[in-house]
Design a protein around this motif. Structure first.
Motif, mmCIF file in Angstrom:
data_model
loop_
_atom_site.group_PDB
_atom_site.id
_atom_site.type_symbol
_atom_site.label_atom_id
_atom_site.label_comp_id
_atom_site.label_asym_id
_atom_site.label_seq_id
_atom_site.Cartn_x
_atom_site.Cartn_y
_atom_site.Cartn_z
ATOM 1 N N ALA A 96 29.235 108.179 4.837
ATOM 2 C CA ALA A 96 29.602 109.560 4.536
ATOM 3 C C ALA A 96 30.444 109.574 3.274
ATOM 4 O O ALA A 96 31.139 108.605 2.957
ATOM 5 N N GLY A 124 33.353 111.799 1.262
ATOM 6 C CA GLY A 124 34.339 112.867 1.228
ATOM 7 C C GLY A 124 35.230 112.657 0.018
ATOM 8 O O GLY A 124 35.038 113.248 -1.029
ATOM 9 N N SER A 166 27.661 116.823 3.206
ATOM 10 C CA SER A 166 27.504 118.029 4.004
ATOM 11 C C SER A 166 26.817 119.123 3.186
ATOM 12 O O SER A 166 27.095 119.287 1.985
ATOM 13 N N LEU A 207 33.668 114.927 5.880
ATOM 14 C CA LEU A 207 32.720 114.616 4.817
ATOM 15 C C LEU A 207 32.508 115.881 4.014
ATOM 16 O O LEU A 207 32.748 116.980 4.478
ATOM 17 N N SER A 256 30.866 113.531 10.920
ATOM 18 C CA SER A 256 30.411 112.473 10.020
ATOM 19 C C SER A 256 29.473 111.507 10.729
ATOM 20 O O SER A 256 28.423 111.135 10.203
#
Length: 365
Positions: free
Chosen positions: A193, A195, A221, A239, A282
């Motif tokens: 993921a 972020g 996302s 994320l 996530s």
């Protein structure tokens, strides 16, 4: 910690905080587990690295590393306050780092933080400061960062780890890559993921030293700006981002997938029902993508997916039927295949989609 005997009528003694240098031994050496059906076809699957086995999750690694590095360089003085923006997991890591090294910790979050998470952070001795309005352009993340800057201005000497832009953040995950090689022998595809960009960049950079051909697949996302899509309000936390973190290593990614909230919910619940191992937003999104990779890559491809945390903080969201019905998250199984777009700016995606053209978006002036 020393507890002094006292008479019931006398006040509790004030016990000075002492750094706990034994606690970092609890971080790392997390297990891996093989995930197959229903995410992948019979006889195929991927290996999940279970970072929920750290005390607070994957960001315990980065929080301890960046705090120790700041202390070595002298930018974080002994006993000085730490303040950071977080949706939760980095907050747990910094609460741990504060106890380990003896620093008071203030964490700036927003109304989306789960009540359980806020209570645990408070229990661990952190102060939680909640912003009330999103930034008109950068959303909740920028509003939180603005509040961090305000708190720093009020208290000179306060240090901010700045997980979005601090190069020490990726470096904190080198040990995770070493563990994967020890556990799996080799990794062909790494699924992470994205972020802040820290763990995807740090794990991949170290993993390439062991496995030069390893590919990195990013999971973002729907509604996140990281890879060039327009920023939109998002239910999923952990994320995605409304700002562009400097720690994202765009050149490292072979492809990126965007996953919508209902798809992540279905996947997280399917993991729980079929194999007990699961997590939140996530983990659901990562498992969906890793399962597709296991179905479509050549047999024998060794896929490692990093699960950042476990399910417990998501009992009020991902695993709450009332919440999910209220937000339209129980739409049933996602499509078997993602949409494919040729460039992140081709069109806005609203469901699971992938793109093999990964470039850094232009940063706002």
């Amino acid at each position: 910690m020393t507890v002094l005997p006292r008479h019931p009528s006398t006040p509790a003694p004030v016990i000075a905080h002492r750094p706990r240098h034994d606690l970092p031994a609890l971080v790392g050496n997390t297990p891996v587990v093989f995930i197959g059906a229903p995410l992948a076809d019979e006889g195929r699957g991927f290996w999940a690295k279970l970072e929920a086995f750290n005390p607070g999750g994957i960001k315990d690694r980065a929080a301890l590393h960046v705090t120790a590095a700041a202390r070595r360089r002298g930018v974080l003085a002994p006993g000085a306050p730490i303040v950071e923006s977080t949706s939760g997991t980095m907050g747990l890591g910094l609460a741990l780092a504060g106890i380990v090294y003896g620093h008071p910790v203030t964490l700036v979050s927003d109304p989306g933080m789960e009540p359980m998470m806020r209570r645990m952070l408070t229990a661990y001795g952190a102060t939680v400061d909640v912003v009330r309005q999103p930034h008109p352009v950068g959303g909740w993340q920028q509003a939180r960062r603005d509040r961090v800057a305000e708190l720093q201005a009020r208290s000179p000497g306060t240090w901010c780890p700045d997980q979005y832009h601090n190069p020490d953040n990726p470096a904190g995950y080198a040990g995770l890559a070493d563990e994967l090689v020890t556990q799996l022998g080799a990794v062909d595809v790494l699924v992470c993921a994205v972020g802040t960009g820290g763990h995807s960049a740090g794990i991949h950079a170290r993993l390439r030293q062991w496995c030069p051909g390893v590919q990195l697949v990013g999971v973002d996302s729907v509604g996140s700006a990281i890879f060039g899509q327009p920023a939109r309000p998002r239910l999923m936390r952990g994320l995605g981002s409304s700002i562009l973190p400097s720690n994202v290593d765009y050149a490292a990614f072979s492809e990126v997938h965007w996953v919508a909230a209902p798809e992540a919910v279905w996947s997280a619940r399917a993991l729980a029902a079929s194999g007990y191992v699961t997590g939140g937003w996530s983990v659901g999104a990562i498992a969906l993508v890793a399962g597709w990779l296991a179905r479509t890559r050549p047999a024998g491809t060794r896929i490692a997916a990093v699960f950042p945390d476990g399910p417990h903080r998501y009992t009020g969201t991902v695993f709450n039927d009332s919440y999910c019905r209220r937000n339209g998250l129980l739409a049933g199984p996602p499509p078997q295949l993602p949409d494919t777009i040729s460039h992140p700016t081709q069109r806005e995606v609203t469901r699971w989609a992938r793109c093999t053209t990964v470039t850094a978006p232009a940063r706002p002036q």
